[in-house]
Scaffold this active site. Structure first.
Site, PDB file in Angstrom:
ATOM      1  CG  HIS A 116     -19.996  13.183  54.611  1.00 36.47           C
ATOM      2  ND1 HIS A 116     -20.446  12.471  55.733  1.00 36.47           N
ATOM      3  CD2 HIS A 116     -18.960  14.037  55.186  1.00 36.47           C
ATOM      4  CE1 HIS A 116     -19.647  12.756  56.921  1.00 36.47           C
ATOM      5  NE2 HIS A 116     -18.978  13.645  56.594  1.00 36.47           N
ATOM      6  CG  HIS A 117     -18.700  17.646  55.341  1.00 40.24           C
ATOM      7  ND1 HIS A 117     -19.622  17.458  56.439  1.00 40.24           N
ATOM      8  CD2 HIS A 117     -17.554  17.258  55.917  1.00 40.24           C
ATOM      9  CE1 HIS A 117     -19.509  16.710  57.204  1.00 40.24           C
ATOM     10  NE2 HIS A 117     -18.073  16.795  57.242  1.00 40.24           N
ATOM     11  CB  ALA A 118     -18.998  18.043  48.372  1.00 35.27           C
TER      12      ALA A 118
END
Length: 218
Positions: A116-118
């Site tokens: 989810h950090h992309a």
């Protein structure tokens, strides 16, 4: 129930690297031992076209070809290798496969997703491509084709992110998309230190215990 894995793609990380790559294989072994009803299947690879539902073509190509800059790779936290690029595709492919299986059977899982950090044009925090974002938009597109024929409404999606870290990349990708609701419940003072605005962010204090957590989630 089907669960999809990509742990056979092990990144050649430098000695002392802090990412616990072995955890995915260990989890699959525990599933096989304790939950034999869960059928573990090898994840397919996501195509360029599938990745383009949430990522810019230039970024997809840079990861595929190994031309991403040192700054981009530093933010991701992994050195580039063919295994790194392939594992990133398989991690997304596992969530796509799980979504399709869940659509038919009601429940499925990717045992190594949640990247989810992309963002659309960059990675971060050991996340190369955003599996939830790609899969959400792909499922909406597939459902839309069926909806026309069956007279059904288009799908709205809820992404419920319960990682200790805020889902900043997911929030940014869907910030102007009312068809996807993003919820992130995370440690207020934990990574990332510059957070994005989800549709709903629930910030939890350090030392939060089970009862507080479950009450917040409810």
């Amino acid at each position: 129930m089907h669960a999809f894995y990509s742990d056979q793609f092990v990144l050649p990380l430098p000695e002392g690297h802090r990412f616990p790559m072995a955890k995915y294989r260990m989890l699959r072994e525990q599933l096989a031992e304790h939950l034999p009803a869960v059928q573990c299947l090898e994840a397919p690879r996501a195509s360029d076209g599938e990745l383009a539902y949430a990522h810019t073509p230039g970024y997809v190509d840079a990861i595929a070809q190994g031309t991403a800059s040192a700054a981009v790779l530093r933010e991701i936290g992994f050195p580039w290798s063919e295994a790194m690029a392939e594992r990133a595709r398989r991690s997304v492919g596992a969530t796509i496969a799980a979504c399709r299986a869940a659509r038919e059977e009601g429940l499925a899982a990717n045992i190594a997703g949640g990247t989810h950090h992309a963002y659309a044009d960059k990675g971060g925090g050991f996340c190369v491509f955003n599996d939830a974002a790609v899969s959400a938009r792909l499922m909406q597109a597939e459902q839309a084709r069926l909806a026309v024929a069956r007279g059904q409404p288009a799908w709205r999606v809820a992404i419920i992110d319960l990682d200790v870290h805020q889902g900043n990349g997911t929030a940014h990708i869907f910030r102007d998309d009312a068809s996807v609701f993003t919820l992130s419940m995370h440690g207020q003072k934990n990574f990332p230190f510059r957070k994005e605005a989800s549709d709903l962010d629930v910030d939890l204090p350090d030392g939060c215990r089970d009862d507080e957590y479950l009450q917040a989630l409810e």
